[in-house]
Design a protein around this motif. Structure first.
Motif, PDB file in Angstrom:
ATOM      1  N   LEU A  53       0.837  -1.208   0.000  1.00  0.00           N
ATOM      2  CA  LEU A  53       0.000   0.000   0.000  1.00  0.00           C
ATOM      3  C   LEU A  53       0.867   1.251   0.000  1.00  0.00           C
ATOM      4  O   LEU A  53       0.582   2.220  -0.715  1.00  0.00           O
ATOM      5  N   GLU A  54       1.938   1.223   0.783  1.00  0.00           N
ATOM      6  CA  GLU A  54       2.809   2.394   0.878  1.00  0.00           C
ATOM      7  C   GLU A  54       3.451   2.730  -0.467  1.00  0.00           C
ATOM      8  O   GLU A  54       3.544   3.896  -0.846  1.00  0.00           O
ATOM      9  N   PHE A  55       3.873   1.707  -1.202  1.00  0.00           N
ATOM     10  CA  PHE A  55       4.420   1.939  -2.541  1.00  0.00           C
ATOM     11  C   PHE A  55       3.346   2.491  -3.477  1.00  0.00           C
ATOM     12  O   PHE A  55       3.620   3.345  -4.322  1.00  0.00           O
ATOM     13  N   SER A  56       2.138   2.008  -3.323  1.00  0.00           N
ATOM     14  CA  SER A  56       1.025   2.486  -4.151  1.00  0.00           C
ATOM     15  C   SER A  56       0.723   3.953  -3.870  1.00  0.00           C
ATOM     16  O   SER A  56       0.514   4.754  -4.790  1.00  0.00           O
ATOM     17  N   LEU A  57       0.706   4.306  -2.591  1.00  0.00           N
ATOM     18  CA  LEU A  57       0.459   5.706  -2.207  1.00  0.00           C
ATOM     19  C   LEU A  57       1.581   6.614  -2.714  1.00  0.00           C
ATOM     20  O   LEU A  57       1.326   7.732  -3.183  1.00  0.00           O
ATOM     21  N   LEU A  58       2.805   6.124  -2.606  1.00  0.00           N
ATOM     22  CA  LEU A  58       3.952   6.907  -3.058  1.00  0.00           C
ATOM     23  C   LEU A  58       3.885   7.139  -4.567  1.00  0.00           C
ATOM     24  O   LEU A  58       4.121   8.257  -5.053  1.00  0.00           O
ATOM     25  N   ASP A  59       3.544   6.108  -5.311  1.00  0.00           N
ATOM     26  CA  ASP A  59       3.398   6.220  -6.766  1.00  0.00           C
ATOM     27  C   ASP A  59       2.321   7.244  -7.108  1.00  0.00           C
ATOM     28  O   ASP A  59       2.515   8.133  -7.953  1.00  0.00           O
ATOM     29  N   ALA A  60       1.176   7.152  -6.441  1.00  0.00           N
ATOM     30  CA  ALA A  60       0.071   8.074  -6.700  1.00  0.00           C
ATOM     31  C   ALA A  60       0.459   9.512  -6.378  1.00  0.00           C
ATOM     32  O   ALA A  60       0.155  10.446  -7.130  1.00  0.00           O
ATOM     33  N   LYS A  61       1.162   9.678  -5.262  1.00  0.00           N
ATOM     34  CA  LYS A  61       1.597  11.016  -4.843  1.00  0.00           C
ATOM     35  C   LYS A  61       2.522  11.637  -5.892  1.00  0.00           C
ATOM     36  O   LYS A  61       2.373  12.810  -6.262  1.00  0.00           O
ATOM     37  N   LEU A  62       3.461  10.836  -6.371  1.00  0.00           N
ATOM     38  CA  LEU A  62       4.405  11.329  -7.385  1.00  0.00           C
ATOM     39  C   LEU A  62       3.691  11.672  -8.692  1.00  0.00           C
ATOM     40  O   LEU A  62       4.015  12.675  -9.337  1.00  0.00           O
ATOM     41  N   GLN A  63       2.725  10.864  -9.068  1.00  0.00           N
ATOM     42  CA  GLN A  63       1.976  11.142 -10.288  1.00  0.00           C
ATOM     43  C   GLN A  63       1.242  12.474 -10.203  1.00  0.00           C
ATOM     44  O   GLN A  63       1.221  13.261 -11.155  1.00  0.00           O
ATOM     45  N   ILE A  64       0.633  12.721  -9.060  1.00  0.00           N
ATOM     46  CA  ILE A  64      -0.115  13.969  -8.879  1.00  0.00           C
ATOM     47  C   ILE A  64       0.829  15.169  -8.838  1.00  0.00           C
ATOM     48  O   ILE A  64       0.580  16.192  -9.474  1.00  0.00           O
ATOM     49  N   LEU A  65       1.945  15.038  -8.123  1.00  0.00           N
ATOM     50  CA  LEU A  65       2.899  16.141  -8.026  1.00  0.00           C
ATOM     51  C   LEU A  65       3.572  16.434  -9.365  1.00  0.00           C
ATOM     52  O   LEU A  65       3.935  17.570  -9.651  1.00  0.00           O
ATOM     53  N   ASP A  66       3.740  15.395 -10.184  1.00  0.00           N
ATOM     54  CA  ASP A  66       4.360  15.583 -11.504  1.00  0.00           C
ATOM     55  C   ASP A  66       3.367  16.035 -12.567  1.00  0.00           C
ATOM     56  O   ASP A  66       3.741  16.237 -13.727  1.00  0.00           O
TER      57      ASP A  66
END
Length: 353
Positions: free
Chosen positions: A144-157
């Motif tokens: 889940l943590e990797f999934s949240l991190l991926d989502a966060k990076l996508q939104i910030l980028d």
């Protein structure tokens, strides 16, 4: 830097977390080796013809994701990211059973096709006709943590505005038998489990599915800000303090500025030492635990993230989660710390919106 918001949260667990006032009816589970999720009436969400072909984890995820999207007011997310430790193990067992019973001949491919870990994300995308980024993380307890991190990076980028993120794991008979043989699950004679001061190894196993919609914009349903995530595979117990301190320094926070810490005490005497070390750092914070409510499983942190979201939004901590008696007037920063049997340590920092 842009802010990422958690705009919805839905959870199916061994508690009745789909009901409106679920926090008032949370019941600790400490006397059963394996816990079963409280499932909804799937016919209200999924066509009956499809239900028969879905494994438990796919059904739970379909409902949880539907509710998360509905709460966020999103019809179709830009991306779908799912974290799982065991994937669709129910269909995997069925396929392997067919292989043995049919001497590797005349096998139907259905169970094999549906046994892959990315079945959940794929089924959700098919239902929504979502052709965007679709990814599955299989990282045991930090999926889940990797999934949240991926989502966060996508939104910030700027690659996505709204991302559906989920975590899901189901229990199956054969895997539970293997876990009992390996002493991963507590022996009957060591029950009921004392989650905070256990003298025996092993855990009570659970299951569940948690889904969240992350977005770049705050809305009426927003629960929290996703501030930061830190993950490490291996950690010695005497390195716990350094691991957490460096994370707080990175986020310009002092120990006393963390209002609540949610720790993953599982009742396993060998690995819970990490949580005891962590709790020593936060003498002036509300110390909470949750696996006596959810059971231990690969993506149990989905349940703790769901609870943290509600704590921040409602500014209220359920008494059944309290380790100490400290309560702050305002809950602004919540830190989540989790691992599984001493591996895959993760920290999640959430902030009030």
């Amino acid at each position: 830097m842009s802010i990422v918001y958690i705009n919805s949260a839905a959870c199916i667990s061994v508690q009745d977390t789909l009901s409106e006032n679920f926090s008032e009816h949370l019941k600790p589970e400490n006397s059963t080796q394996v816990l079963k999720a409280i499932e909804p009436n799937y016919k209200e969400f999924i066509p009956p013809a499809m239900i028969r072909r879905m494994s438990k984890t796919v059904k739970m995820s379909s409902v949880a994701s539907t509710l998360a999207l509905k709460e966020a007011g999103i019809e179709k997310p830009d991306s779908i990211i799912v974290g799982t430790g065991m994937g669709c193990s129910q269909d995997s067992e069925k396929f392997l059973k067919n292989v043995l019973e049919n001497n590797e001949e005349f096998l139907t491919p259905t169970f094999f096709i549906q046994s892959t870990h990315n079945t959940v994300a794929g089924q959700i995308a098919l239902g929504l006709q979502c052709h965007g980024y679709n990814f599955t993380y299989v990282n045991t307890s930090s999926a889940l943590e990797f999934s949240l991190l991926d989502a966060k990076l996508q939104i910030l980028d700027g690659e996505a505005e709204n991302v559906l993120v989920g975590s899901t794991d189901e229990k199956t008979d054969r895997i539970m038998e293997l876990y009992q043989l390996s002493n991963t699950i507590k022996k009957e004679e060591n029950l009921p489990s004392d989650y905070l001061n256990s003298k025996t190894e092993g855990v009570i196993w659970g299951e569940g599915s948690s889904f969240f919609v992350l977005g770049k914009d705050k809305n009426e349903s927003s629960y929290a800000q996703l501030k930061d995530i830190q993950i490490t595979n291996k950690l010695e117990s005497d390195e716990t303090e350094k691991f957490i301190r460096e994370f707080l320094v990175k986020n310009n926070l002092k120990n006393e500025e963390i209002d609540a810490v949610i720790l993953g005490f599982s009742g396993d005497s060998k690995s819970d030492i990490y949580y005891k070390k962590a709790s020593e750092l936060f003498q002036n914070s509300s110390l909470l635990y949750y696996k006596h409510l959810s059971g231990e499983f690969n993506t149990a942190s989905g349940f703790s993230t769901f609870m943290a979201c509600h704590i921040l939004k409602n500014q209220e901590i359920p008494e059944v989660m309290m380790i100490n008696d400290i309560k702050k007037d305002e809950i602004k920063n919540v830190l989540l710390y989790n691992h599984l049997k001493g591996d895959d340590h993760s920290l999640i920092l959430l902030e009030k919106t």
